[in-house]
Design an enzyme around this catalytic site. Structure first.
Site, mmCIF file in Angstrom:
data_model
loop_
_atom_site.group_PDB
_atom_site.id
_atom_site.type_symbol
_atom_site.label_atom_id
_atom_site.label_comp_id
_atom_site.label_asym_id
_atom_site.label_seq_id
_atom_site.Cartn_x
_atom_site.Cartn_y
_atom_site.Cartn_z
ATOM 1 N N LYS A 152 0.848 -1.201 0.000
ATOM 2 C CA LYS A 152 0.000 0.000 0.000
ATOM 3 C C LYS A 152 0.883 1.252 0.000
ATOM 4 O O LYS A 152 2.092 1.160 0.260
ATOM 5 C CB LYS A 152 -0.911 -0.014 1.221
ATOM 6 C CG LYS A 152 -0.185 0.026 2.560
ATOM 7 C CD LYS A 152 -1.127 -0.250 3.718
ATOM 8 C CE LYS A 152 -0.373 -0.283 5.031
ATOM 9 N NZ LYS A 152 -1.222 -0.769 6.138
ATOM 10 N N ARG B 165 -10.424 0.368 15.787
ATOM 11 C CA ARG B 165 -10.339 1.305 14.668
ATOM 12 C C ARG B 165 -11.374 0.841 13.648
ATOM 13 O O ARG B 165 -12.386 1.492 13.478
ATOM 14 C CB ARG B 165 -8.902 1.273 14.116
ATOM 15 C CG ARG B 165 -8.571 2.365 13.158
ATOM 16 C CD ARG B 165 -7.143 2.283 12.690
ATOM 17 N NE ARG B 165 -6.808 0.981 12.087
ATOM 18 C CZ ARG B 165 -5.663 0.693 11.500
ATOM 19 N NH1 ARG B 165 -4.700 1.603 11.445
ATOM 20 N NH2 ARG B 165 -5.437 -0.494 10.969
ATOM 21 N N TYR C 243 19.155 28.514 8.489
ATOM 22 C CA TYR C 243 17.996 29.274 9.005
ATOM 23 C C TYR C 243 17.968 29.239 10.530
ATOM 24 O O TYR C 243 18.143 28.211 11.165
ATOM 25 C CB TYR C 243 16.698 28.646 8.499
ATOM 26 C CG TYR C 243 16.410 28.929 7.043
ATOM 27 C CD1 TYR C 243 16.243 30.229 6.583
ATOM 28 C CD2 TYR C 243 16.283 27.879 6.145
ATOM 29 C CE1 TYR C 243 15.964 30.484 5.248
ATOM 30 C CE2 TYR C 243 16.000 28.121 4.808
ATOM 31 C CZ TYR C 243 15.843 29.426 4.362
ATOM 32 O OH TYR C 243 15.573 29.672 3.055
ATOM 33 N N MET D 179 14.432 23.507 2.699
ATOM 34 C CA MET D 179 13.553 22.817 1.742
ATOM 35 C C MET D 179 14.329 21.914 0.783
ATOM 36 O O MET D 179 13.930 20.780 0.525
ATOM 37 C CB MET D 179 12.727 23.848 0.957
ATOM 38 C CG MET D 179 11.710 23.187 0.034
ATOM 39 S SD MET D 179 10.764 24.365 -0.944
ATOM 40 C CE MET D 179 9.605 25.002 0.242
HETATM 41 C C1 LIG Z 1 -0.527 -1.833 6.736
HETATM 42 C C2 LIG Z 1 -1.112 -3.102 7.241
HETATM 43 C C3 LIG Z 1 -0.316 -4.227 7.476
HETATM 44 C C4 LIG Z 1 1.198 -4.189 7.395
HETATM 45 O O1 LIG Z 1 1.696 -3.697 8.627
HETATM 46 P P1 LIG Z 1 3.256 -3.582 8.920
HETATM 47 O O2 LIG Z 1 3.324 -3.072 10.315
HETATM 48 O O3 LIG Z 1 3.801 -2.597 7.948
HETATM 49 O O4 LIG Z 1 3.831 -4.933 8.755
HETATM 50 C C5 LIG Z 1 -0.942 -5.410 7.835
HETATM 51 N N1 LIG Z 1 -2.279 -5.465 7.974
HETATM 52 C C6 LIG Z 1 -3.079 -4.405 7.780
HETATM 53 C C7 LIG Z 1 -4.537 -4.527 7.982
HETATM 54 C C8 LIG Z 1 -2.517 -3.191 7.422
HETATM 55 O O5 LIG Z 1 -3.308 -2.124 7.241
#
Ligand SMILES: *Cc1c(COP(=O)(O)O)cnc(C)c1O
Length: 365
Positions: free
Chosen positions: A34, A130, A259, A307
């Site tokens: 993702k 959640r 800065y 930046m």
């Molecule tokens: C993002 C996610 C993972 C992966 O988690 P990591 O901590 O990066 O291994 C697994 N399960 C769900 C539901 C997630 O949203």
């Protein structure tokens, strides 16, 4: 010619880390790609693993379509399912797997005229609070989905809130709640993210869902197992974020840098300016002292990150000069180390990398 800022992505390390995850967990594993593979490039990472991954997981149909268009035919799980019922026809057309985590999604799926069998991952809220179906509603929801002739397979799923804390009782409490609510149901199970894969043998199930560990960042940030070895010892960093020294000057004792003049030289100081800044995803809040490696030698960030540039201390590295290679994180500077200096986690830093030139290596693709 181009600005010397490169994110080198080693796809062989990515594949190695996937094998580590599978070996540690057993069973099958969805590679979580993702958010553009945590900033590494979802298409390149998924293609590198296409022949060996059991499947992939993404956050949305948009992310899944990018992989399908790139020729990925393996299963792809939508970790939050669909956000609107109108996504369902495309989910079916692209043969995607969906997480179902709230009642309206069940209703929408049951009401849909399914065109082919669909695989559902039914998520329980076992304590993270959640998303997920409540434990006392879970069995009835499962039975309802199971009654549908075109719901091909249901994977029972939950997610840990505190798997990265080796001494917390919470993960095993979540496992107990999950097991009690699913007792007697015969279906595949998926509980473990990276931290649970590496640290919680009590959470091993049919399917793992490793994310951050695939990118080589230890989810335990250096915590150790019973033998004293870091839990993430076998992981290899995938991203090397590399800038170059683009300017060098020596300033007198008492002179400030950058800065706000937040760094003031306490000795004559040789200052190197590096082609990386917060617009590239390097955290602006990184303080003086944050490690960087110049031509393979560790030194420190000094002054405020701007930046497009940041400044490093070259006083003790007389051989460093214009063009010297600067590793912001990678093999020598763990991304976890930079993250801990700024009060965040490797995930956020990796996801934030932008504007760098991405260079891929370590695969025949
Ligand atoms: C993002 C996610 C993972 C992966 O988690 P990591 O901590 O990066 O291994 C697994 N399960 C769900 C539901 C997630 O949203």
């Amino acid at each position: 010619m181009s600005r010397p800022l490169v994110a080198r992505i080693r796809l062989d390390a990515f594949c190695h880390n996937y094998r580590v995850a599978k070996e540690a967990h057993g069973g099958q594993a969805l590679a979580v790609v993702k958010a553009n593979a945590y900033g590494h490039g979802a298409v390149q990472c998924a293609q590198a693993l296409a022949d060996e991954a059991d499947g992939f997981a993404v956050a949305s149909i948009e992310e899944a379509l990018i992989l399908r268009e790139a020729g990925i035919t393996a299963p792809i799980l939508l970790l939050e399912g669909f956000f609107e019922a109108s996504e369902l026809p495309e989910i079916q057309a692209q043969d995607l797997w969906v997480v179902i985590h709230q009642p309206w999604q069940v209703d929408a799926l049951m009401a849909m005229q399914l065109s082919r069998p669909i695989t559902v991952w039914l998520k329980m809220d076992s304590g993270m609070h959640r998303v997920g179906i409540a434990p006392d509603q879970y069995r009835a929801t499962y039975e309802r989905l199971k009654g549908h002739p075109l719901i091909a397979q249901i994977v029972l799923m939950s997610h840990f809130a505190r798997a990265d804390e080796t001494t917390s009782p919470h993960p095993l409490q979540q496992v107990d709640i999950f097991r009690a609510a699913t007792a007697g149901i015969s279906a595949p199970v998926s509980l473990s993210n990276s931290a649970a894969v590496l640290g919680w043998s009590g959470a091993r199930t049919d399917w793992a869902r490793p994310g951050i560990m695939l990118y080589g960042a230890d989810p335990f940030v250096g915590q150790r197992d019973a033998t004293g070895a870091p839990l993430g010892e076998r992981l290899r960093p995938v991203m090397q974020l590399e800038g170059a020294v683009i300017s060098v000057r020596t300033i007198a004792c008492g002179e400030p840098v950058g800065y706000g003049g937040t760094f003031v030289a306490e000795r004559p100081t040789r200052v190197g300016v590096v082609s990386c800044g917060y617009a590239d995803g390097y955290p602006r809040t990184a303080p003086t002292g944050t490690p960087v490696a110049v031509d393979g030698q560790l030194t420190r960030l000094i002054g405020r990150v701007s930046m497009d540039m940041l400044t490093v201390d070259l006083t003790d590295l007389p051989q460093a000069d214009l063009g010297s290679r600067v590793e912001l994180w990678g093999d020598q500077v763990p991304v976890n180390e930079v993250a801990s200096r700024v009060g965040t986690i490797a995930y956020e830093l990796l996801c934030n990398v932008k504007r760098a030139r991405f260079v891929y290596s370590g695969t025949s693709h």
